[in-house]
Design a protein around this motif. Sequence first.
Motif, PDB file in Angstrom:
ATOM      1  N   GLY A 101      47.204  21.797  47.960  1.00 33.22           N
ATOM      2  CA  GLY A 101      48.402  22.291  47.282  1.00 33.22           C
ATOM      3  C   GLY A 101      48.383  23.798  47.074  1.00 33.22           C
ATOM      4  N   VAL A 102      49.568  24.319  46.797  1.00 31.23           N
ATOM      5  CA  VAL A 102      49.774  25.762  46.698  1.00 31.23           C
ATOM      6  C   VAL A 102      49.006  26.367  45.520  1.00 31.23           C
ATOM      7  CG1 VAL A 102      51.560  27.482  46.165  1.00 31.23           C
ATOM      8  CG2 VAL A 102      51.988  25.727  47.901  1.00 31.23           C
ATOM      9  N   ASP A 103      49.045  25.699  44.380  1.00 32.15           N
ATOM     10  CA  ASP A 103      48.382  26.282  43.197  1.00 32.15           C
ATOM     11  C   ASP A 103      46.880  26.424  43.420  1.00 32.15           C
ATOM     12  OD1 ASP A 103      50.736  26.531  41.940  1.00 32.15           O
ATOM     13  OD2 ASP A 103      50.512  24.758  40.653  1.00 32.15           O
ATOM     14  N   ALA A 104      46.293  25.419  44.059  1.00 32.57           N
ATOM     15  CA  ALA A 104      44.841  25.469  44.306  1.00 32.57           C
ATOM     16  C   ALA A 104      44.512  26.603  45.275  1.00 32.57           C
ATOM     17  CB  ALA A 104      44.361  24.137  44.860  1.00 32.57           C
ATOM     18  N   ALA A 105      45.356  26.806  46.277  1.00 35.39           N
ATOM     19  CA  ALA A 105      45.106  27.894  47.234  1.00 35.39           C
ATOM     20  C   ALA A 105      45.204  29.243  46.528  1.00 35.39           C
ATOM     21  CB  ALA A 105      46.103  27.810  48.394  1.00 35.39           C
ATOM     22  N   LYS A 106      46.144  29.353  45.587  1.00 34.92           N
ATOM     23  CA  LYS A 106      46.274  30.608  44.820  1.00 34.92           C
ATOM     24  C   LYS A 106      45.059  30.813  43.925  1.00 34.92           C
ATOM     25  CE  LYS A 106      51.266  31.076  44.528  1.00 34.92           C
ATOM     26  NZ  LYS A 106      52.441  30.886  43.682  1.00 34.92           N
ATOM     27  N   ARG A 107      44.579  29.716  43.340  1.00 35.92           N
ATOM     28  CA  ARG A 107      43.393  29.802  42.476  1.00 35.92           C
ATOM     29  C   ARG A 107      42.190  30.301  43.268  1.00 35.92           C
ATOM     30  NH1 ARG A 107      43.861  24.570  40.480  1.00 35.92           N
ATOM     31  NH2 ARG A 107      41.842  24.009  41.351  1.00 35.92           N
ATOM     32  N   LEU A 108      42.067  29.794  44.478  1.00 32.02           N
ATOM     33  CA  LEU A 108      40.951  30.208  45.333  1.00 32.02           C
ATOM     34  C   LEU A 108      41.013  31.716  45.594  1.00 32.02           C
ATOM     35  CD1 LEU A 108      38.543  29.547  47.154  1.00 32.02           C
ATOM     36  CD2 LEU A 108      40.132  28.861  48.944  1.00 32.02           C
ATOM     37  N   GLN A 109      42.223  32.208  45.869  1.00 32.00           N
ATOM     38  CA  GLN A 109      42.362  33.648  46.114  1.00 32.00           C
ATOM     39  C   GLN A 109      42.026  34.451  44.853  1.00 32.00           C
ATOM     40  OE1 GLN A 109      43.222  35.649  49.152  1.00 32.00           O
ATOM     41  NE2 GLN A 109      42.057  36.738  47.610  1.00 32.00           N
ATOM     42  N   ARG A 110      42.459  33.938  43.702  1.00 34.85           N
ATOM     43  CA  ARG A 110      42.188  34.676  42.463  1.00 34.85           C
ATOM     44  C   ARG A 110      40.677  34.757  42.186  1.00 34.85           C
ATOM     45  NH1 ARG A 110      41.289  32.681  37.914  1.00 34.85           N
ATOM     46  NH2 ARG A 110      42.408  30.717  38.231  1.00 34.85           N
ATOM     47  N   VAL A 111      39.973  33.634  42.388  1.00 33.38           N
ATOM     48  CA  VAL A 111      38.526  33.702  42.117  1.00 33.38           C
ATOM     49  C   VAL A 111      37.812  34.584  43.144  1.00 33.38           C
ATOM     50  CG1 VAL A 111      38.378  31.491  40.892  1.00 33.38           C
ATOM     51  CG2 VAL A 111      37.899  31.557  43.316  1.00 33.38           C
ATOM     52  N   MET A 112      38.391  34.711  44.335  1.00 34.50           N
ATOM     53  CA  MET A 112      37.817  35.652  45.317  1.00 34.50           C
ATOM     54  C   MET A 112      37.947  37.085  44.807  1.00 34.50           C
ATOM     55  SD  MET A 112      36.252  34.793  48.079  1.00 34.50           S
ATOM     56  CE  MET A 112      36.518  36.163  49.195  1.00 34.50           C
ATOM     57  N   PHE A 113      39.114  37.426  44.287  1.00 32.47           N
ATOM     58  CA  PHE A 113      39.290  38.777  43.728  1.00 32.47           C
ATOM     59  C   PHE A 113      38.263  39.006  42.609  1.00 32.47           C
ATOM     60  CE2 PHE A 113      44.137  38.820  44.828  1.00 32.47           C
ATOM     61  CZ  PHE A 113      43.850  39.216  46.119  1.00 32.47           C
ATOM     62  N   GLU A 114      38.110  37.989  41.746  1.00 34.23           N
ATOM     63  CA  GLU A 114      37.180  38.130  40.610  1.00 34.23           C
ATOM     64  C   GLU A 114      35.729  38.238  41.072  1.00 34.23           C
ATOM     65  OE1 GLU A 114      40.085  35.518  37.653  1.00 34.23           O
ATOM     66  OE2 GLU A 114      38.211  34.652  38.371  1.00 34.23           O
ATOM     67  N   ALA A 115      35.434  37.631  42.223  1.00 41.25           N
ATOM     68  CA  ALA A 115      34.042  37.634  42.720  1.00 41.25           C
ATOM     69  C   ALA A 115      33.571  39.053  43.055  1.00 41.25           C
ATOM     70  CB  ALA A 115      33.916  36.720  43.937  1.00 41.25           C
ATOM     71  N   ILE A 116      34.506  39.926  43.408  1.00 48.23           N
ATOM     72  CA  ILE A 116      34.113  41.321  43.687  1.00 48.23           C
ATOM     73  C   ILE A 116      33.493  41.919  42.423  1.00 48.23           C
ATOM     74  CG2 ILE A 116      34.977  43.627  44.296  1.00 48.23           C
ATOM     75  CD1 ILE A 116      37.342  42.143  45.694  1.00 48.23           C
ATOM     76  N   ASP A 117      34.181  41.752  41.297  1.00 46.35           N
ATOM     77  CA  ASP A 117      33.662  42.313  40.043  1.00 46.35           C
ATOM     78  C   ASP A 117      32.381  41.623  39.599  1.00 46.35           C
ATOM     79  OD1 ASP A 117      35.678  44.198  39.902  1.00 46.35           O
ATOM     80  OD2 ASP A 117      37.058  42.803  38.934  1.00 46.35           O
ATOM     81  N   GLU A 118      32.268  40.340  39.931  1.00 43.51           N
ATOM     82  CA  GLU A 118      31.033  39.617  39.601  1.00 43.51           C
ATOM     83  C   GLU A 118      29.846  40.253  40.341  1.00 43.51           C
ATOM     84  OE1 GLU A 118      30.067  37.330  37.569  1.00 43.51           O
ATOM     85  OE2 GLU A 118      28.243  36.501  38.491  1.00 43.51           O
ATOM     86  N   VAL A 119      30.024  40.556  41.623  1.00 41.14           N
ATOM     87  CA  VAL A 119      28.922  41.168  42.388  1.00 41.14           C
ATOM     88  C   VAL A 119      28.583  42.534  41.795  1.00 41.14           C
ATOM     89  CG1 VAL A 119      28.203  42.083  44.639  1.00 41.14           C
ATOM     90  CG2 VAL A 119      29.519  39.949  44.524  1.00 41.14           C
ATOM     91  N   VAL A 120      29.619  43.324  41.506  1.00 38.42           N
ATOM     92  CA  VAL A 120      29.396  44.665  40.955  1.00 38.42           C
ATOM     93  C   VAL A 120      28.644  44.550  39.629  1.00 38.42           C
ATOM     94  CG1 VAL A 120      30.535  46.750  40.078  1.00 38.42           C
ATOM     95  CG2 VAL A 120      31.458  45.587  42.101  1.00 38.42           C
ATOM     96  N   SER A 121      29.061  43.579  38.809  1.00 39.87           N
ATOM     97  CA  SER A 121      28.448  43.482  37.479  1.00 39.87           C
ATOM     98  C   SER A 121      27.009  42.960  37.557  1.00 39.87           C
ATOM     99  CB  SER A 121      29.369  42.651  36.584  1.00 39.87           C
ATOM    100  OG  SER A 121      28.719  41.575  36.038  1.00 39.87           O
ATOM    101  N   VAL A 122      26.728  41.989  38.443  1.00 43.06           N
ATOM    102  CA  VAL A 122      25.340  41.496  38.558  1.00 43.06           C
ATOM    103  C   VAL A 122      24.444  42.614  39.096  1.00 43.06           C
ATOM    104  CG1 VAL A 122      23.792  39.853  39.697  1.00 43.06           C
ATOM    105  CG2 VAL A 122      25.999  39.073  38.852  1.00 43.06           C
TER     106      VAL A 122
END
Length: 466
Positions: A101-122
Amino acid sequence: MSTRVPLSRDFVNGDVSFWYRSLGLPPAGEPLGGDRDADVAIVGAGYTGLWTAYYLKKADPGLRVVVLEKEFAGYGASGRNGGWLVGELAGTPERYARTHGVDAAKRLQRVMFEAIDEVVSVAEKEGVDADIVKGGVTTVATNAAQDRRLRELLAHERHWGWTEEDVRLLDPAEREGRLRVDGAVSAIWSPHCARIQPAKLARGLARTVRDLGVEIFERTPVTEIAPREARTPYGTVRAEYVIRATEGFTAGLRQYHRAWLPMNSSMIVTEPLGDLWDAIGWEGCELLGDMAHYYMYAQRTADGRIAFGGRGKPYLYGSRVDDRGHTHTWTIEALWELLTGMFPAVRASRVAHAWSGVLGVPRDWCATVHVDHATGVGWAGGYTGHGVTTTNLAGRTLRDLILREDTELASLPWVGRRVRGWEVEPLRWIGVHAMYDLYRRADAREKAGLDRTSVLARVADSITGR
Ligand SMILES: Cc1cc2nc3c(=O)[nH]c(=O)nc-3n(C[C@H](O)[C@H](O)[C@H](O)COP(=O)(O)OP(=O)(O)OC[C@H]3O[C@@H](n4cnc5c(N)ncnc54)[C@H](O)[C@@H]3O)c2cc1C
């Protein structure tokens, strides 16, 4: 080597990658010394394996985590890539939406964006200095057809709900103020990307997980993955979970030979550009890509060079892998021509290093992460050249799946994706080579003045289902 490209006197071809040049290749690590038991055995010490080990140990310091690596930690694509810590995910959102579904695909993209900051912060928290600068990514169009595609891409992003905050068209003044690409027609910019020095991240992660108590056995090739076992010539590791983190090298394991196609990508790096930067700009250190079918990717390195990549010889017959990164002369010439076409000032410089690596491509061009609790076998990969950020998401997702945590990550649409394998040879070789030949010809037609996407590119997409 005879090439029409100016090479530095100390030019190096291969030897894993330029990124190890200042760090030095690591001393030979300890191989596995016999059979042993563990809670989790991880095959492959690239970012996928290392992030998985990191998050497991952080979640439960008592877990016995063992990593088995055939060369040294960071030897694969993780120590050779273009250093784009980017929010882009393999495949299209439409493909993930089809199953979840569309919402799940959007969620996946959002957590990808957040993963950039996760790498920077770790990286910051663990004291890993990987030359990280979050300057975003600029994508340029250098002819009318590319311009049309760029605008379609922007409309596609808007359709999926991404706003001006996520990606926007640059007006010519801002574009030129950022970096001056010869012949640029238009450009978009997104903040969702950071520059890294790939080998520094790999080495820093390896050091961090060792400090957490993870054992990494190097020079230890896994020859077979079986339920709750990873077998090597030096012994077998028996573990509740065995995680395959071999990405572009996966075809080397006989049982997974047709799972992911090993696709080559090649890079060159210039000498430090010094005053030549005045003609180029690029002070924000954003990453740079284009809209060609045979696309390029580049970064301004911390020591003032341009590292520039693209497809060389895309695929070797029988899914062979050219291990140490030696790069063909014509690939170096093609990359140099493209680089100096975009930045004519760079003609006054020289190529200091060329190298190649492999990345894993699944038949549907979408990434996957999976754990089968019945056999204890799991995996993550198939990032199709977008693994620098995705591996972090993979590590956290594998943690949740292994620990049977019912989290948002464990239910994202790339979890447990089933996809058929690649065709047998020679069909595999013919298909991939036909696709890239068509892309090359489509790019040439578009460069010559075609004002829309060449039909050859559409044929190429349909051949391999990209
Ligand atoms: C030239 C190049 C440029 C790229 N640029 C970018 C970029 O800018 N941004 C981006 O997002 N992605 C990029 N990628 C892709 C990205 O680097 C990969 O997706 C990512 O590094 C994959 O990490 P990994 O840990 O899954 O695999 P790898 O880093 O390849 O690690 C796999 C490890 O497994 C080991 N191994 C393999 N077989 C065995 C075995 N049988 N037994 C034991 N060990 C084994 C290997 O030696 C290797 O160390 C690029 C890739 C290449 C090649």
